[in-house]
Scaffold this motif. Structure first.
Motif, PDB file in Angstrom:
ATOM      1  N   UNK A 176       1.010  -1.218   0.039  1.00 42.00           N
ATOM      2  CA  UNK A 176      -0.183   0.038   0.077  1.00 42.00           C
ATOM      3  C   UNK A 176       0.935   1.208   0.048  1.00 42.00           C
ATOM      4  N   UNK A 177       1.815   1.170   0.759  1.00 39.75           N
ATOM      5  CA  UNK A 177       2.764   2.435   0.978  1.00 39.75           C
ATOM      6  C   UNK A 177       3.513   2.636  -0.388  1.00 39.75           C
ATOM      7  N   UNK A 178       4.235   1.470  -0.988  1.00 42.56           N
ATOM      8  CA  UNK A 178       5.027   1.808  -2.324  1.00 42.56           C
ATOM      9  C   UNK A 178       4.051   2.286  -3.388  1.00 42.56           C
ATOM     10  N   UNK A 179       2.632   2.037  -3.498  1.00 39.46           N
ATOM     11  CA  UNK A 179       1.888   2.301  -4.626  1.00 39.46           C
ATOM     12  C   UNK A 179       0.893   3.520  -4.240  1.00 39.46           C
ATOM     13  N   UNK A 184      -5.265   7.130  -2.965  1.00 37.18           N
ATOM     14  CA  UNK A 184      -6.302   6.698  -3.844  1.00 37.18           C
ATOM     15  C   UNK A 184      -7.573   6.353  -3.541  1.00 37.18           C
ATOM     16  N   UNK A 185      -7.265   5.044  -2.501  1.00 36.20           N
ATOM     17  CA  UNK A 185      -8.632   4.297  -2.007  1.00 36.20           C
ATOM     18  C   UNK A 185      -8.857   4.453  -0.509  1.00 36.20           C
ATOM     19  N   UNK A 186      -8.060   4.178   0.331  1.00 30.38           N
ATOM     20  CA  UNK A 186      -8.302   4.309   1.715  1.00 30.38           C
ATOM     21  C   UNK A 186      -7.088   4.487   2.560  1.00 30.38           C
ATOM     22  N   UNK A 187      -7.269   5.319   3.945  1.00 25.28           N
ATOM     23  CA  UNK A 187      -6.028   5.587   4.425  1.00 25.28           C
ATOM     24  C   UNK A 187      -5.382   4.211   4.981  1.00 25.28           C
ATOM     25  N   UNK A 188      -4.109   4.084   5.383  1.00 25.62           N
ATOM     26  CA  UNK A 188      -3.308   3.151   5.759  1.00 25.62           C
ATOM     27  C   UNK A 188      -4.331   2.728   7.349  1.00 25.62           C
ATOM     28  N   UNK A 189      -4.227   1.515   7.703  1.00 23.11           N
ATOM     29  CA  UNK A 189      -4.892   1.087   8.733  1.00 23.11           C
ATOM     30  C   UNK A 189      -4.070   1.120  10.065  1.00 23.11           C
ATOM     31  N   UNK A 498     -13.474   3.311  -9.542  1.00 20.10           N
ATOM     32  CA  UNK A 498     -14.109   4.073 -10.449  1.00 20.10           C
ATOM     33  C   UNK A 498     -13.190   5.056 -11.156  1.00 20.10           C
ATOM     34  N   UNK A 499     -13.330   5.007 -12.534  1.00 25.88           N
ATOM     35  CA  UNK A 499     -12.457   5.576 -13.695  1.00 25.88           C
ATOM     36  C   UNK A 499     -12.485   7.139 -13.173  1.00 25.88           C
ATOM     37  N   UNK A 500     -13.533   7.888 -13.008  1.00 26.44           N
ATOM     38  CA  UNK A 500     -13.507   9.461 -12.936  1.00 26.44           C
ATOM     39  C   UNK A 500     -12.834   9.811 -11.486  1.00 26.44           C
ATOM     40  N   UNK A 501     -13.024   8.877 -10.507  1.00 28.32           N
ATOM     41  CA  UNK A 501     -12.352   9.150  -9.293  1.00 28.32           C
ATOM     42  C   UNK A 501     -10.830   9.139  -9.351  1.00 28.32           C
ATOM     43  N   UNK A 502     -10.489   8.080 -10.042  1.00 29.13           N
ATOM     44  CA  UNK A 502      -9.133   7.704 -10.198  1.00 29.13           C
ATOM     45  C   UNK A 502      -8.297   8.844 -10.940  1.00 29.13           C
ATOM     46  N   UNK A 503      -8.970   9.287 -12.152  1.00 32.38           N
ATOM     47  CA  UNK A 503      -8.586  10.400 -13.102  1.00 32.38           C
ATOM     48  C   UNK A 503      -8.136  11.607 -12.072  1.00 32.38           C
ATOM     49  N   UNK A 504      -8.962  11.928 -11.195  1.00 32.28           N
ATOM     50  CA  UNK A 504      -9.215  13.136 -10.576  1.00 32.28           C
ATOM     51  C   UNK A 504      -7.883  13.083  -9.799  1.00 32.28           C
ATOM     52  N   UNK A 506      -5.191  11.123 -10.152  1.00 34.78           N
ATOM     53  CA  UNK A 506      -3.859  10.801 -10.947  1.00 34.78           C
ATOM     54  C   UNK A 506      -3.489  12.290 -11.275  1.00 34.78           C
ATOM     55  N   UNK A 507      -4.549  13.001 -11.674  1.00 36.68           N
ATOM     56  CA  UNK A 507      -3.877  14.462 -12.125  1.00 36.68           C
ATOM     57  C   UNK A 507      -2.962  15.201 -11.052  1.00 36.68           C
ATOM     58  N   UNK A 508      -2.863  14.823 -10.238  1.00 34.00           N
ATOM     59  CA  UNK A 508      -2.077  15.542  -8.809  1.00 34.00           C
ATOM     60  C   UNK A 508      -0.559  14.836  -8.976  1.00 34.00           C
ATOM     61  N   UNK A 509      -0.343  13.715  -9.630  1.00 32.56           N
ATOM     62  CA  UNK A 509       0.916  12.830  -9.510  1.00 32.56           C
ATOM     63  C   UNK A 509       1.860  13.096 -10.882  1.00 32.56           C
ATOM     64  N   UNK A 510       3.029  12.831 -10.457  1.00 31.52           N
ATOM     65  CA  UNK A 510       4.021  12.567 -11.710  1.00 31.52           C
ATOM     66  C   UNK A 510       4.165  11.018 -11.986  1.00 31.52           C
ATOM     67  N   UNK A 511       3.723  10.666 -12.937  1.00 28.26           N
ATOM     68  CA  UNK A 511       3.856   9.140 -13.381  1.00 28.26           C
ATOM     69  C   UNK A 511       5.273   8.643 -13.195  1.00 28.26           C
TER      70      UNK A 511
END
Length: 545
Positions: A176-179, A184-189, A498-504, A506-511
């Motif tokens: 989870x930390x590496x990626x 994107x999905x849920x905070x660390x437990x 969800x594609x739209x949520x993921x896009x949103x 992703x736009x703040x990251x450098x691939x």
């Protein structure tokens, strides 16, 4: 409508002293828990048959934790005593008029001699040590506080929940930390996420009886409860057990390490100012926590913009909750745009959803049939599932049923529906451990898919020229990229985010800064799902299976 929790496991002070001595003797590693191996040695002294002891363990460990605390141990001993008297251990017996407080301790053959021998040996060993002492800590505390990555064997794990914590720290959290799964999905437990009591969330338009429903179950009010015909609960209120009655502000509760709400800080101060925790001592709250929510907006009120992501917050709570109740009343059946968004945000948690048609005694039987049909039609448009959702019909408040409107048949129907809902709520603590395992496995699979997606986007980036254009092209064609990942790794399409949520996001990251795929990490999670978790469940199953 009442959930009883008091009688079982209670005993006189004289008997409690005896049971405490027995518990200390049976607890071989002094960790405050009786595991299956401890039980086989200790319970065998009762001379009961294996089937009887299997039923005793299953009844005492009703939450399927894989161990007995002191209270559950006392209950198990009371059941052993009843079985020795010739009683059949069953639900009828437990729901009968058994005076648990005055049940005599069971006959345990040879136990007194063994306890005496242990006392004598401990006395002699303490003399030999000549006053020297060594600080000992439980294995669990060592591997949760230590930064060492040394592997811990199952022998040092004392419950299913402890085992899941260990597996998370060793195998899932590194992935989870590496990626960047937490972004994107849920905070660390955290530990508090694993140890939290089961939660029930209530959703619905204003004045459908959400707050009254909680008060009806508790048989009393709670700090911060407001009831009225217009929107009165304007905040998320978590009703949970506490030593005294008080309301704790959202900003405070979100930073407390022993509370499972730290993930809510991502929704900002605007939300936290509309969040509070209501604590009070109550037997029901020792087993279940309730989440009261603001009324979902409808009609003209929808033009008012909330200052925080209401749908995002409900989605966050939905992932944590064990049961989600959608409340309607006969005069508020429309599913507004905001309510649709909320219901869509519950996708993936369909098995937790129950629908409550509240205040049903406000209409007569003929109208109720029409109301029920209209409600099912409204829900059918937004739930999009082939299965019919379970709907409880009743009037969940402290007032007597309005028989003038419903008639005797309606009253009988409401009573049966209330009993069914009560039964569903009673099962929540019993199923909490199973639910925790289920959510953990879902999270692990989601983290794996997330890792594949991020690694794929990294692989598609050029080495030198045209990075910005390539990144934008990948974002614009994200659905197609999901399809490639799905085909390459043979993954189910329904498990993708969800594609739209993921896009949103992703736009703040450098691939270019994403990590490449690390097969060893993926293999570690596969091993966890395929071997470690089944082995953990096998270790903490009923010892008499």
């Amino acid at each position: 409508m009442e959930i009883g929790t008091g009688r079982i496991g209670s005993c006189s002070k004289e008997h409690q002293k005896i049971y405490q001595e027995w518990f200390n003797f049976a607890d071989s590693d002094n960790d405050g828990r009786i595991t299956g191996n401890d039980a086989i040695k200790f319970f065998g002294m009762s001379n009961l048959s294996r089937p009887d002891l299997k039923q005793v363990w299953a009844t005492a460990d009703s939450k399927r934790q894989g161990f007995l605390g002191f209270k559950e141990f006392v209950f198990a001993m009371q059941l052993v005593s009843l079985a020795q008297e010739g009683h059949q251990i069953s639900h009828d017996l437990l729901n009968g008029d058994v005076d648990f407080e005055n049940i005599k301790p069971p006959v345990m053959e040879g136990l007194d001699a063994l306890i005496m021998r242990k006392k004598q040996s401990s006395k002699s060993s303490s003399l030999e040590s000549n006053g020297s002492s060594s600080n000992q800590t439980s294995p669990a505390s060592q591997w949760f506080s230590s930064k060492s990555s040394k592997k811990i064997s199952l022998s040092s794990v004392t419950s299913i929940i402890d085992g899941l914590k260990r597996l998370y720290l060793q195998k899932l959290k590194p992935l989870e930390v590496t990626y960047h799964f937490n972004d994107f999905v849920s905070p660390l437990l955290t530990n508090s996420d694993f140890d939290a009591k089961p939660m029930v969330m209530l959703l619905g338009q204003y004045s459908t009886g959400k707050t009254t429903f909680i008060k009806h179950l508790l048989k009393t009010s709670y700090p911060g409860a407001h009831i009225g015909p217009e929107p009165t609960t304007d905040r998320f209120v978590v009703v949970m057990s506490g030593t005294d009655e008080r309301s704790v502000p959202g900003n405070t509760i979100a930073v407390q390490a022993d509370m499972p709400f730290s993930g809510l800080t991502t929704f900002g101060t605007a939300f936290l100012s509309k969040f509070e925790c209501s604590q009070m001592p109550h037997p029901l709250l020792e087993h279940v926590t309730f989440v009261d929510t603001p009324g979902v907006l409808s009609g003209e009120k929808q033009r008012t913009q909330r200052a925080y992501d209401f749908t995002g917050v409900t989605s966050w709570f939905a992932a944590k909750c064990d049961l989600i109740l959608l409340l309607f009343d006969p005069h508020k059946l429309d599913v507004s745009d905001e309510f649709k968004r909320v219901i869509y945000s519950l996708r993936g948690h369909d098995d937790k959803i129950r629908v409550v048609l509240n205040k049903a005694d406000q209409v007569d039987t003929q109208q109720l049939m029409r109301v029920y049909g209209a409600l099912m039609w409204s829900l059918g448009k937004v739930l999009n599932t082939p299965e019919v959702v379970r709907v409880y019909i009743g009037s969940f408040n402290d007032k007597p049923v309005n028989e003038a409107a419903t008639g005797p048949i309606g009253k009988e129907l409401f009573e049966k529906e209330q009993e069914d809902l009560l039964s569903d709520l009673k099962d929540i603590p019993k199923k909490a451990c199973d639910r925790r395992i289920n959510e953990f496995v879902k999270r692990a699979r989601a983290a794996k898919i997330h890792a594949y997606i991020i690694a794929h986007l990294k692989k598609e980036m050029p080495a030198m020229i045209g990075k910005a254009k390539t990144q934008q092209r990948l974002i614009d064609n994200l659905e197609g990229e999901f399809g490639k990942v799905q085909r390459d790794h043979h993954l189910p399409p329904g498990d993708f985010p969800n594609v739209e949520h993921f896009k949103e996001i992703l736009s703040g990251y450098n691939f270019d800064k994403f990590e490449k795929l690390k097969p060893k990490m993926i293999q570690a999670v596969d091993d966890m799902l395929g071997y470690d978790i089944p082995e953990l469940l096998k270790t903490f199953r009923n010892p008499y299976d």
